[in-house]
Motif scaffolding. Sequence first.
Motif, PDB file in Angstrom:
ATOM      1  N   GLY A   1       0.829  -1.193   0.000  1.00 35.12           N
ATOM      2  CA  GLY A   1       0.000   0.000   0.000  1.00 35.12           C
ATOM      3  C   GLY A   1       0.865   1.245   0.000  1.00 35.12           C
ATOM      4  O   GLY A   1       1.919   1.291   0.644  1.00 35.12           O
ATOM      5  N   GLY A   2       0.452   2.262  -0.762  1.00 31.09           N
ATOM      6  CA  GLY A   2       1.173   3.526  -0.787  1.00 31.09           C
ATOM      7  C   GLY A   2       2.024   3.682  -2.030  1.00 31.09           C
ATOM      8  O   GLY A   2       2.000   2.862  -2.960  1.00 31.09           O
ATOM      9  N   THR A   3       2.815   4.753  -2.070  1.00 32.52           N
ATOM     10  CA  THR A   3       3.677   5.047  -3.208  1.00 32.52           C
ATOM     11  C   THR A   3       4.660   3.903  -3.458  1.00 32.52           C
ATOM     12  O   THR A   3       5.265   3.370  -2.534  1.00 32.52           O
ATOM     13  CB  THR A   3       4.461   6.346  -2.946  1.00 32.52           C
ATOM     14  N   GLY A   4       4.793   3.502  -4.718  1.00 31.37           N
ATOM     15  CA  GLY A   4       5.672   2.399  -5.072  1.00 31.37           C
ATOM     16  C   GLY A   4       5.052   1.047  -4.849  1.00 31.37           C
ATOM     17  O   GLY A   4       5.697   0.019  -5.068  1.00 31.37           O
ATOM     18  N   SER A   5       3.800   1.019  -4.423  1.00 29.32           N
ATOM     19  CA  SER A   5       3.117  -0.244  -4.180  1.00 29.32           C
ATOM     20  C   SER A   5       1.725  -0.161  -4.793  1.00 29.32           C
ATOM     21  O   SER A   5       1.595  -0.141  -6.008  1.00 29.32           O
ATOM     22  CB  SER A   5       3.068  -0.525  -2.672  1.00 29.32           C
ATOM     23  N   VAL A   6       0.693  -0.082  -3.971  1.00 28.52           N
ATOM     24  CA  VAL A   6      -0.677   0.090  -4.465  1.00 28.52           C
ATOM     25  C   VAL A   6      -1.115   1.491  -4.088  1.00 28.52           C
ATOM     26  O   VAL A   6      -1.470   1.755  -2.924  1.00 28.52           O
ATOM     27  CB  VAL A   6      -1.629  -0.969  -3.884  1.00 28.52           C
ATOM     28  N   ARG A   7      -1.032   2.390  -5.039  1.00 24.34           N
ATOM     29  CA  ARG A   7      -1.415   3.774  -4.782  1.00 24.34           C
ATOM     30  C   ARG A   7      -2.916   3.863  -4.525  1.00 24.34           C
ATOM     31  O   ARG A   7      -3.696   3.089  -5.068  1.00 24.34           O
ATOM     32  CB  ARG A   7      -1.017   4.641  -5.972  1.00 24.34           C
ATOM     33  N   GLY A   8      -3.290   4.813  -3.720  1.00 29.00           N
ATOM     34  CA  GLY A   8      -4.697   4.949  -3.352  1.00 29.00           C
ATOM     35  C   GLY A   8      -5.006   4.386  -1.984  1.00 29.00           C
ATOM     36  O   GLY A   8      -6.101   4.617  -1.457  1.00 29.00           O
ATOM     37  N   TYR A   9      -4.059   3.644  -1.408  1.00 25.16           N
ATOM     38  CA  TYR A   9      -4.199   3.107  -0.062  1.00 25.16           C
ATOM     39  C   TYR A   9      -3.029   3.617   0.788  1.00 25.16           C
ATOM     40  O   TYR A   9      -1.904   3.778   0.293  1.00 25.16           O
ATOM     41  CB  TYR A   9      -4.208   1.585  -0.066  1.00 25.16           C
ATOM     42  N   ARG A  10      -3.290   3.825   2.069  1.00 23.50           N
ATOM     43  CA  ARG A  10      -2.227   4.310   2.942  1.00 23.50           C
ATOM     44  C   ARG A  10      -1.052   3.336   2.977  1.00 23.50           C
ATOM     45  O   ARG A  10      -1.214   2.126   2.767  1.00 23.50           O
ATOM     46  CB  ARG A  10      -2.761   4.517   4.357  1.00 23.50           C
ATOM     47  N   THR A  11       0.104   3.874   3.256  1.00 26.63           N
ATOM     48  CA  THR A  11       1.321   3.071   3.288  1.00 26.63           C
ATOM     49  C   THR A  11       1.185   1.913   4.271  1.00 26.63           C
ATOM     50  O   THR A  11       0.788   2.108   5.428  1.00 26.63           O
ATOM     51  CB  THR A  11       2.517   3.958   3.677  1.00 26.63           C
ATOM     52  N   SER A  12       1.484   0.702   3.793  1.00 24.16           N
ATOM     53  CA  SER A  12       1.532  -0.520   4.610  1.00 24.16           C
ATOM     54  C   SER A  12       0.195  -0.876   5.248  1.00 24.16           C
ATOM     55  O   SER A  12       0.153  -1.508   6.308  1.00 24.16           O
ATOM     56  CB  SER A  12       2.596  -0.383   5.714  1.00 24.16           C
ATOM     57  N   SER A  13      -0.901  -0.495   4.611  1.00 21.20           N
ATOM     58  CA  SER A  13      -2.211  -0.708   5.244  1.00 21.20           C
ATOM     59  C   SER A  13      -2.932  -1.951   4.762  1.00 21.20           C
ATOM     60  O   SER A  13      -3.976  -2.319   5.325  1.00 21.20           O
ATOM     61  CB  SER A  13      -3.104   0.514   5.003  1.00 21.20           C
ATOM     62  N   LEU A  14      -2.445  -2.628   3.704  1.00 27.08           N
ATOM     63  CA  LEU A  14      -3.166  -3.759   3.149  1.00 27.08           C
ATOM     64  C   LEU A  14      -2.840  -5.051   3.908  1.00 27.08           C
ATOM     65  O   LEU A  14      -1.825  -5.160   4.595  1.00 27.08           O
ATOM     66  CB  LEU A  14      -2.828  -3.927   1.667  1.00 27.08           C
ATOM     67  N   GLY A  15      -3.697  -6.043   3.749  1.00 29.12           N
ATOM     68  CA  GLY A  15      -3.467  -7.350   4.350  1.00 29.12           C
ATOM     69  C   GLY A  15      -4.373  -7.616   5.523  1.00 29.12           C
ATOM     70  O   GLY A  15      -5.299  -6.855   5.848  1.00 29.12           O
ATOM     71  N   LEU A  16      -4.097  -8.755   6.195  1.00 31.32           N
ATOM     72  CA  LEU A  16      -4.879  -9.171   7.351  1.00 31.32           C
ATOM     73  C   LEU A  16      -4.796  -8.110   8.440  1.00 31.32           C
ATOM     74  O   LEU A  16      -3.724  -7.567   8.713  1.00 31.32           O
ATOM     75  CB  LEU A  16      -4.353 -10.515   7.874  1.00 31.32           C
ATOM     76  N   GLN A  17      -5.930  -7.822   9.069  1.00 31.40           N
ATOM     77  CA  GLN A  17      -5.993  -6.770  10.069  1.00 31.40           C
ATOM     78  C   GLN A  17      -6.292  -7.348  11.443  1.00 31.40           C
ATOM     79  O   GLN A  17      -6.958  -8.379  11.586  1.00 31.40           O
ATOM     80  CB  GLN A  17      -7.063  -5.741   9.689  1.00 31.40           C
ATOM     81  N   GLY A  18      -5.791  -6.643  12.454  1.00 31.87           N
ATOM     82  CA  GLY A  18      -6.055  -7.032  13.826  1.00 31.87           C
ATOM     83  C   GLY A  18      -7.380  -6.490  14.311  1.00 31.87           C
ATOM     84  O   GLY A  18      -8.157  -5.874  13.569  1.00 31.87           O
ATOM     85  N   ALA A  19      -7.610  -6.663  15.613  1.00 31.70           N
ATOM     86  CA  ALA A  19      -8.881  -6.220  16.194  1.00 31.70           C
ATOM     87  C   ALA A  19      -9.044  -4.714  16.123  1.00 31.70           C
ATOM     88  O   ALA A  19     -10.172  -4.202  16.082  1.00 31.70           O
ATOM     89  CB  ALA A  19      -8.972  -6.697  17.649  1.00 31.70           C
ATOM     90  N   ASP A  20      -7.925  -3.998  16.098  1.00 31.94           N
ATOM     91  CA  ASP A  20      -8.001  -2.533  16.027  1.00 31.94           C
ATOM     92  C   ASP A  20      -8.117  -2.024  14.598  1.00 31.94           C
ATOM     93  O   ASP A  20      -8.086  -0.816  14.353  1.00 31.94           O
ATOM     94  CB  ASP A  20      -6.787  -1.908  16.705  1.00 31.94           C
ATOM     95  N   GLY A  21      -8.197  -2.927  13.624  1.00 29.59           N
ATOM     96  CA  GLY A  21      -8.339  -2.520  12.227  1.00 29.59           C
ATOM     97  C   GLY A  21      -7.041  -2.212  11.533  1.00 29.59           C
ATOM     98  O   GLY A  21      -7.047  -1.746  10.379  1.00 29.59           O
ATOM     99  N   ASN A  22      -5.900  -2.464  12.167  1.00 30.76           N
ATOM    100  CA  ASN A  22      -4.602  -2.182  11.567  1.00 30.76           C
ATOM    101  C   ASN A  22      -4.001  -3.449  10.960  1.00 30.76           C
ATOM    102  O   ASN A  22      -4.247  -4.570  11.426  1.00 30.76           O
ATOM    103  CB  ASN A  22      -3.644  -1.609  12.611  1.00 30.76           C
ATOM    104  N   ALA A  23      -3.177  -3.249   9.909  1.00 30.39           N
ATOM    105  CA  ALA A  23      -2.581  -4.373   9.191  1.00 30.39           C
ATOM    106  C   ALA A  23      -1.543  -5.080  10.055  1.00 30.39           C
ATOM    107  O   ALA A  23      -0.799  -4.449  10.822  1.00 30.39           O
ATOM    108  CB  ALA A  23      -1.953  -3.892   7.892  1.00 30.39           C
ATOM    109  N   LEU A  24      -1.484  -6.406   9.922  1.00 35.62           N
ATOM    110  CA  LEU A  24      -0.542  -7.214  10.692  1.00 35.62           C
ATOM    111  C   LEU A  24       0.671  -7.644   9.881  1.00 35.62           C
ATOM    112  O   LEU A  24       1.600  -8.234  10.421  1.00 35.62           O
ATOM    113  CB  LEU A  24      -1.264  -8.470  11.211  1.00 35.62           C
ATOM    114  N   GLY A  25       0.669  -7.359   8.572  1.00 31.81           N
ATOM    115  CA  GLY A  25       1.747  -7.830   7.725  1.00 31.81           C
ATOM    116  C   GLY A  25       1.523  -9.270   7.334  1.00 31.81           C
ATOM    117  O   GLY A  25       0.545  -9.923   7.735  1.00 31.81           O
ATOM    118  N   GLY A  26       2.412  -9.820   6.525  1.00 32.45           N
ATOM    119  CA  GLY A  26       2.245 -11.191   6.075  1.00 32.45           C
ATOM    120  C   GLY A  26       3.543 -11.789   5.599  1.00 32.45           C
ATOM    121  O   GLY A  26       4.591 -11.132   5.578  1.00 32.45           O
ATOM    122  N   ASP A  27       3.479 -13.070   5.217  1.00 32.55           N
ATOM    123  CA  ASP A  27       4.681 -13.753   4.735  1.00 32.55           C
ATOM    124  C   ASP A  27       4.694 -13.916   3.226  1.00 32.55           C
ATOM    125  O   ASP A  27       5.583 -14.548   2.675  1.00 32.55           O
ATOM    126  CB  ASP A  27       4.835 -15.112   5.418  1.00 32.55           C
TER     127      ASP A  27
END
Length: 759
Positions: A644-670
Motif C-alpha cells: 500500500g502507498g507510493t511504489g506499491s498500491v497507490r490509493g491506499y495508505r502506506t503498509s495498510s493492506l493485508g490481514l488486520q487485527g482487532a483494532d483494524g490495523n494491518a498485521l503484515g504477512g509472509d
Amino acid sequence: MKIRSIFLFVFGILFACAAAAQSFSPFTVKDIRVEGVQRTDPGTIFSYLPVKVGEVFTPEKAQQAIRALFSTGFFKDVRLEVEGDVLVVSVDESPAVAQIDIAGVKEFSSDAIRKVLRDQGLSEGRIFDRSVLEQSEQELKRQYLSRGKYGTTVQTTVTPLERNRVGINIAVDEGEVAKIRAINIVGARSFREEDLLGLLVLRTPGWMTWYTKHDRYARERLAGDLESLRSFYLNRGYLDFNIDSTQVSITPDKLGIYITVNISEGEKYTVSEVSIAGQPAVPREELEKLIRIRPGDVFSREKLTETTKAITDRLGNDGYAFANANAVPKIDKDEKRVAFSILIDPGRRVYVRRISLAGNVRTRDEVIRREMRQLEGSFYDSAKIQLSRRRIDRTQYFDDVTIDTQPVQGIADQVDVNFTVKEKPTGTVLLGAGLSSAEGIVASGSVSQSNIFGSGKYISGSFSNGKVNRTYALSYTDPYYTVDGLSRGFDIYQRRTNASSLSVGAYATDSLGGGVRYGYPISETDSVSFGLAAESVKIQTFATSPAQYITFVNQFGSAYRYAYGSAGWGRETRDSAIFTTSGNLIRASAELAGGTISYLRLGYQIQYFQPLSRIVTLALSTDVGIAKGLGGKPVPFFKGYYAGGTGSVRGYRTSSLGLQGADGNALGGDRKLVGSAELLFPVPGALQDKSLRISTFLDAGQVYAAGQRLTPSELRYSAGIALSWNSPMGPLKISFASPLNAQTGDHPQRLQFTFGSGF
C-alpha cells in the motif's frame, strides 16, 4: 541612413586623396610630425604610412596613406600637409565608447545583452561607429523576435563626454509576447485537421503553454513542425505529399500570430518490390532479413529508413563504418505502386584509432572509459559503440551522450570516435511526504552523491524524523572495486520505528546494523550480487499491540541478534534509466538469516517497457515476495511484508493492506503480490519535453498472512493518474488514485507525492 554615411565616407577619402595628389610635388622626407592624437599612439600612425624619413614621398603614396589611416576606423578626418621637407599628419580621432547603459531589459540577462553587443562590435573601450550601433539595434530586435516579442522597440542615445568619448544609453521597451491565435492546415482530406494539429509543437495557448512556451512563434519550430507533418503523410503512403506554402501573419497590435499551411496530399502508394543491389560485404541473406517493409505494404518512409539503418548498422558491426544503403525508388503513378532497390556500398573496413571524451568536467575519464566496449586499435563495431553509449547513459551521471565518428585525414582505414557527454547534478536531497486526515504530513529525506569527486563512487546519508520512522543511515558503493567490474559496498544504519500511528499493528523497534555487499557482471545485461550483514533489534509492544505481536515477544524474547546472507541476480536491458521507453529490469533475490531468529525470504521483481507509439509507452511491473520461518520459528512480524502507498498500491495508505487485527490495523504477512500497468506519455502541450511525463495506471496488490490462502479475489485495486517532472529543483512525483474495490476497514489515501532537490 547607412548608405548615405558610406557615400560621404568614400567621397571624403576620394576628395582628400585628390587634394593630396594635387598639393605638392615629390620630395625627400626629412621628418614626420603627427598632430591631433589624444588616445592613439603615434607609432600606430607611423606603421600605416607607406614612407619613412629619408624616402621620397609622392602623391601616390599620399593616397595610400590616407586610405590606410581611414580604414583603421580610428579617425573621422585625416589631413596631410607639407612644411618644407617635413610631412605633417593631422588627424581628428573618432570618439571612444566610455560606457554603455542598458535599461528596460527583463527577458534577457544583462550579460547576455552585452554579449550580443560585443558580437556586433559595440563595447566599452572600442571606437564608436554609428553604423555598428545601428547594426546592434537591429540584432537586439532580432533577439526579441526569437522570443515572440514583435512589438519591442529599441531606442539609443549617444551623449558626448570629455576627452573625446561618448556614452551610449540603450532603452528597451519589450512590449508583450505575441501568442499564436490560430493555426490552419488547408488541403487535408484524408485526416482530420485537429489530428494533424496535434502533431505540431507550435500551438494556441493552453493549460501548459505557460511552461513550454509553445504558443510563441519561432521559425525553427515551424520548420520542425512542417517536417513532422511531412513525415506523418510519408509514413502512411502519401509519396507525393507536398507543402505548397506557409503564411505567417501578425495582427496590427503585434500581439497575435496566425499561421496557415497549404498542403497537397496526393495519392496513397503501396510497395510492389524491395530488393538489394550492389556488393554487400556480408551474406545477402542476412541483409534481406533486416528489411522492415514488404511487398503489399503501404509505403512508409519510417520503415524504409529503419531498413537502411539496420543494414548500415549490420555492416558497421563488421567494421564498415561508412557503409551506405540508399533506397532507389521506381514509381508507377498509374498503379500507385512503388518498388525499391536498396543499393549497398560497404566502403572500406576501418579500425578505431582513438576514442576521445568531451564534456566531462567533474567526471574522470576512467569512469567513462571503463563503460566502453569498443576498444582502440580494433575493428570499428557500431553495436559495441551503441552498447558503450547505453552503458554510459545507465551510470545516470549524464543528461545526454552523443557520438561522432570522424575519418582520420590521410588514412583511409582508420577513424576516431568522439563521445560527448552533458553532465547533470548527481547529488540529491530527497524529501517525501504522504497526506492523510489521520496522520497529516510525514516527512523524510536523504542526501546522496552518486558520483563523488567524479570518481563514479556512491555515498549517501538518509534520515527520517517523522511520527513513524527515525532513521540514520550511511551507504557507500564502489561500482568498480576491481578492474573487471566487481563492486563493493558498505551499509551502516540505526533505525527506530514506531508503527503506532500507521495502519499497522502497534509496535516499536530499535535496530542497529551494518553489512558488506558485492556485485559482479556476468554479461552485458546480467549481474549477480551477494552480501553479509548483522543486525541487533529490540522490540517494544504496547497495550494496544495485536495479540500475535505480544505472543511472539513472550515466546522468543524482545531482543534479537542475528546475521543474514543475501544473494541476487539482475538483468538490465532498459534503453534509459531516466526516460525509459523500451526494455526491462528484472531482479531476483534471496535472504537467509540465522541467530536468535531464523528465516528465508525470496523476492522477484520485473519492470517491462514497450513503446506503443511514438509518444506512448506501456509499463508493466510485478513485485512478488515469499518469507518462511526456519527452525520451527515463525517469520518475525517486523520482517514480514506490507503493501500500500507510493511504489506499491497507490490509493491506499502506506503498509495498510493485508490481514488486520482487532483494532483494524494491518498485521503484515509472509507473502506479497503487487502489480501495476501504466501508460506513460508526454504532458499534452509539451510533447518534446522529456522532463515532463504523465501516466494513467492500474495498481493491484495484497499481503497474505501465514495460513491464509493466496486468492486473487482478495487483491485490492486502484486506478488514477500520476505526474513526474524532473524539475530544475529535482524530481517531483504526484499521484492521485481512487481505490476500486476498497472493503470495510481499508484505509484509502488518494493523494501522494514525493519531491527532491538536485545539487
